[in-house]
Design a protein around this motif. Structure first.
Motif, mmCIF file in Angstrom:
data_model
loop_
_atom_site.group_PDB
_atom_site.id
_atom_site.type_symbol
_atom_site.label_atom_id
_atom_site.label_comp_id
_atom_site.label_asym_id
_atom_site.label_seq_id
_atom_site.Cartn_x
_atom_site.Cartn_y
_atom_site.Cartn_z
ATOM 1 N N LYS A 39 21.446 -3.649 28.619
ATOM 2 C CA LYS A 39 20.399 -3.139 27.739
ATOM 3 C C LYS A 39 19.577 -4.289 27.174
ATOM 4 C CE LYS A 39 22.680 1.117 26.336
ATOM 5 N NZ LYS A 39 23.331 1.842 25.250
ATOM 6 N N ASP A 40 20.238 -5.373 26.791
ATOM 7 C CA ASP A 40 19.523 -6.534 26.260
ATOM 8 C C ASP A 40 18.620 -7.127 27.331
ATOM 9 O OD1 ASP A 40 20.720 -6.183 23.833
ATOM 10 O OD2 ASP A 40 22.153 -7.836 24.043
ATOM 11 N N ASP A 41 19.128 -7.216 28.557
ATOM 12 C CA ASP A 41 18.303 -7.745 29.641
ATOM 13 C C ASP A 41 17.076 -6.875 29.831
ATOM 14 O OD1 ASP A 41 20.068 -9.775 30.014
ATOM 15 O OD2 ASP A 41 21.020 -8.942 31.810
ATOM 16 N N GLY A 42 17.273 -5.573 29.821
ATOM 17 C CA GLY A 42 16.150 -4.657 29.955
ATOM 18 C C GLY A 42 15.189 -4.805 28.794
ATOM 19 N N ALA A 43 15.728 -4.929 27.600
ATOM 20 C CA ALA A 43 14.876 -5.091 26.424
ATOM 21 C C ALA A 43 14.122 -6.414 26.492
ATOM 22 C CB ALA A 43 15.709 -5.010 25.148
ATOM 23 N N LEU A 44 14.812 -7.457 26.902
ATOM 24 C CA LEU A 44 14.148 -8.761 27.010
ATOM 25 C C LEU A 44 13.040 -8.720 28.058
ATOM 26 C CD1 LEU A 44 17.170 -11.234 26.736
ATOM 27 C CD2 LEU A 44 15.437 -10.712 25.005
ATOM 28 N N GLU A 45 13.318 -8.023 29.156
ATOM 29 C CA GLU A 45 12.267 -7.891 30.177
ATOM 30 C C GLU A 45 11.059 -7.156 29.614
ATOM 31 O OE1 GLU A 45 13.772 -6.090 33.750
ATOM 32 O OE2 GLU A 45 15.419 -7.518 33.879
ATOM 33 N N TRP A 46 11.312 -6.084 28.867
ATOM 34 C CA TRP A 46 10.209 -5.321 28.277
ATOM 35 C C TRP A 46 9.466 -6.148 27.248
ATOM 36 C CZ3 TRP A 46 7.763 -1.464 30.193
ATOM 37 C CH2 TRP A 46 8.401 -0.588 31.057
ATOM 38 N N ILE A 47 10.202 -6.911 26.458
ATOM 39 C CA ILE A 47 9.555 -7.766 25.453
ATOM 40 C C ILE A 47 8.673 -8.799 26.151
ATOM 41 C CG2 ILE A 47 9.992 -9.549 23.725
ATOM 42 C CD1 ILE A 47 12.477 -7.879 22.901
ATOM 43 N N GLU A 48 9.200 -9.420 27.185
ATOM 44 C CA GLU A 48 8.424 -10.424 27.920
ATOM 45 C C GLU A 48 7.207 -9.787 28.591
ATOM 46 O OE1 GLU A 48 7.122 -13.959 29.020
ATOM 47 O OE2 GLU A 48 8.845 -13.606 27.723
ATOM 48 N N ARG A 49 7.396 -8.618 29.165
ATOM 49 C CA ARG A 49 6.277 -7.905 29.805
ATOM 50 C C ARG A 49 5.214 -7.550 28.767
ATOM 51 N NH1 ARG A 49 3.650 -6.263 33.961
ATOM 52 N NH2 ARG A 49 3.182 -4.085 34.346
ATOM 53 N N THR A 50 5.661 -7.123 27.591
ATOM 54 C CA THR A 50 4.724 -6.794 26.512
ATOM 55 C C THR A 50 3.929 -8.028 26.106
ATOM 56 O OG1 THR A 50 6.217 -5.070 25.733
ATOM 57 C CG2 THR A 50 4.550 -5.846 24.187
ATOM 58 N N ARG A 51 4.603 -9.150 25.982
ATOM 59 C CA ARG A 51 3.907 -10.403 25.628
ATOM 60 C C ARG A 51 2.890 -10.769 26.696
ATOM 61 N NH1 ARG A 51 9.198 -13.632 23.846
ATOM 62 N NH2 ARG A 51 9.388 -12.788 21.746
ATOM 63 N N THR A 52 3.296 -10.677 27.950
ATOM 64 C CA THR A 52 2.400 -11.011 29.059
ATOM 65 C C THR A 52 1.177 -10.098 29.049
ATOM 66 O OG1 THR A 52 4.293 -11.722 30.386
ATOM 67 C CG2 THR A 52 2.250 -11.251 31.564
ATOM 68 N N LEU A 53 1.421 -8.797 28.890
ATOM 69 C CA LEU A 53 0.296 -7.860 28.869
ATOM 70 C C LEU A 53 -0.595 -8.095 27.653
ATOM 71 C CD1 LEU A 53 2.058 -4.583 30.058
ATOM 72 C CD2 LEU A 53 0.439 -5.994 31.336
ATOM 73 N N GLY A 54 0.008 -8.471 26.521
ATOM 74 C CA GLY A 54 -0.783 -8.793 25.331
ATOM 75 C C GLY A 54 -1.691 -9.982 25.582
ATOM 76 N N LYS A 55 -1.159 -11.012 26.253
ATOM 77 C CA LYS A 55 -1.974 -12.184 26.579
ATOM 78 C C LYS A 55 -3.102 -11.804 27.532
ATOM 79 C CE LYS A 55 1.665 -15.606 25.925
ATOM 80 N NZ LYS A 55 2.567 -16.558 26.583
ATOM 81 N N GLU A 56 -2.774 -10.963 28.529
ATOM 82 C CA GLU A 56 -3.813 -10.523 29.466
ATOM 83 C C GLU A 56 -4.884 -9.716 28.738
ATOM 84 O OE1 GLU A 56 -2.279 -8.480 32.903
ATOM 85 O OE2 GLU A 56 -0.800 -10.042 33.285
ATOM 86 N N LEU A 57 -4.470 -8.887 27.811
ATOM 87 C CA LEU A 57 -5.423 -8.090 27.036
ATOM 88 C C LEU A 57 -6.336 -8.996 26.211
ATOM 89 C CD1 LEU A 57 -6.421 -5.319 26.035
ATOM 90 C CD2 LEU A 57 -4.669 -5.450 24.262
ATOM 91 N N ASP A 58 -5.745 -10.004 25.552
ATOM 92 C CA ASP A 58 -6.551 -10.937 24.764
ATOM 93 C C ASP A 58 -7.548 -11.664 25.657
ATOM 94 O OD1 ASP A 58 -5.167 -10.196 22.502
ATOM 95 O OD2 ASP A 58 -3.825 -11.931 22.517
ATOM 96 N N TRP A 59 -7.083 -12.120 26.826
ATOM 97 C CA TRP A 59 -7.983 -12.835 27.748
ATOM 98 C C TRP A 59 -9.113 -11.904 28.189
ATOM 99 C CZ3 TRP A 59 -9.506 -11.959 32.747
ATOM 100 C CH2 TRP A 59 -10.243 -12.979 33.345
ATOM 101 N N SER A 60 -8.756 -10.659 28.530
ATOM 102 C CA SER A 60 -9.771 -9.697 28.987
ATOM 103 C C SER A 60 -10.790 -9.424 27.890
ATOM 104 C CB SER A 60 -9.110 -8.386 29.418
ATOM 105 O OG SER A 60 -8.282 -8.600 30.528
ATOM 106 N N ARG A 61 -10.307 -9.317 26.659
ATOM 107 C CA ARG A 61 -11.206 -9.087 25.528
ATOM 108 C C ARG A 61 -12.183 -10.254 25.372
ATOM 109 N NH1 ARG A 61 -7.281 -7.369 21.270
ATOM 110 N NH2 ARG A 61 -7.216 -5.245 21.939
#
Length: 137
Positions: A39-61
């Motif tokens: 569960k932690d691995d899955g959560a960490l993956e989701w957290i990392e994916r969220t961070r990555t998508l947040g960075k992509e969103l900021d760049w796109s903006r």
């Protein structure tokens, strides 16, 4: 005798049950830890994916804002250049009309000089010669 043997057998059975219970408890704890780490691995993956998508969103903006500013600048330049092109086209039409009017005036004056030159002395023919010399080939 019998009570001691019975107590010893009960004690041994209790020890066996306690060992089996501890072994099973250990197995369950290990399974629980494995599930938690999954569960932690899955959560960490989701957290990392969220961070990555947040960075992509900021760049796109930022890219969208940059492109919008560039578009506004280019639109202003386009309007300015269209205005200049229109003014130049208007000037060209004006100059063409002036050229046509001047050619008509020149032709009229040339006809006048030629008509006047036939009846007068050398002055008319001199002007006619000068006019024909100025005429383009």
């Amino acid at each position: 005798g019998i009570q001691q043997k019975t107590a010893a057998v009960l004690k041994e059975q209790e020890s066996d049950l306690l060992r089996a219970f501890r072994a099973r408890l250990y197995d369950v704890q290990m399974e629980l830890e494995a599930e938690r780490s999954k569960k932690d691995d899955g959560a960490l993956e989701w957290i990392e994916r969220t961070r990555t998508l947040g960075k992509e969103l900021d760049w796109s903006r930022e890219e969208a804002l940059r492109l919008d500013r560039t578009n506004q600048t280019l639109s202003r330049d386009n309007q300015r250049l269209r205005g200049q092109a229109k003014a130049q086209e208007d000037d060209r039409h004006f100059l063409l009309r002036q050229l046509v009017a001047l050619k008509k005036d020149n032709a009229r004056l040339r006809d006048r000089v030629m008509a006047g030159g036939a009846g007068s002395s050398g002055m008319g023919s001199m002007v006619a010669t000068e006019v024909s010399a100025l005429r383009p080939p």
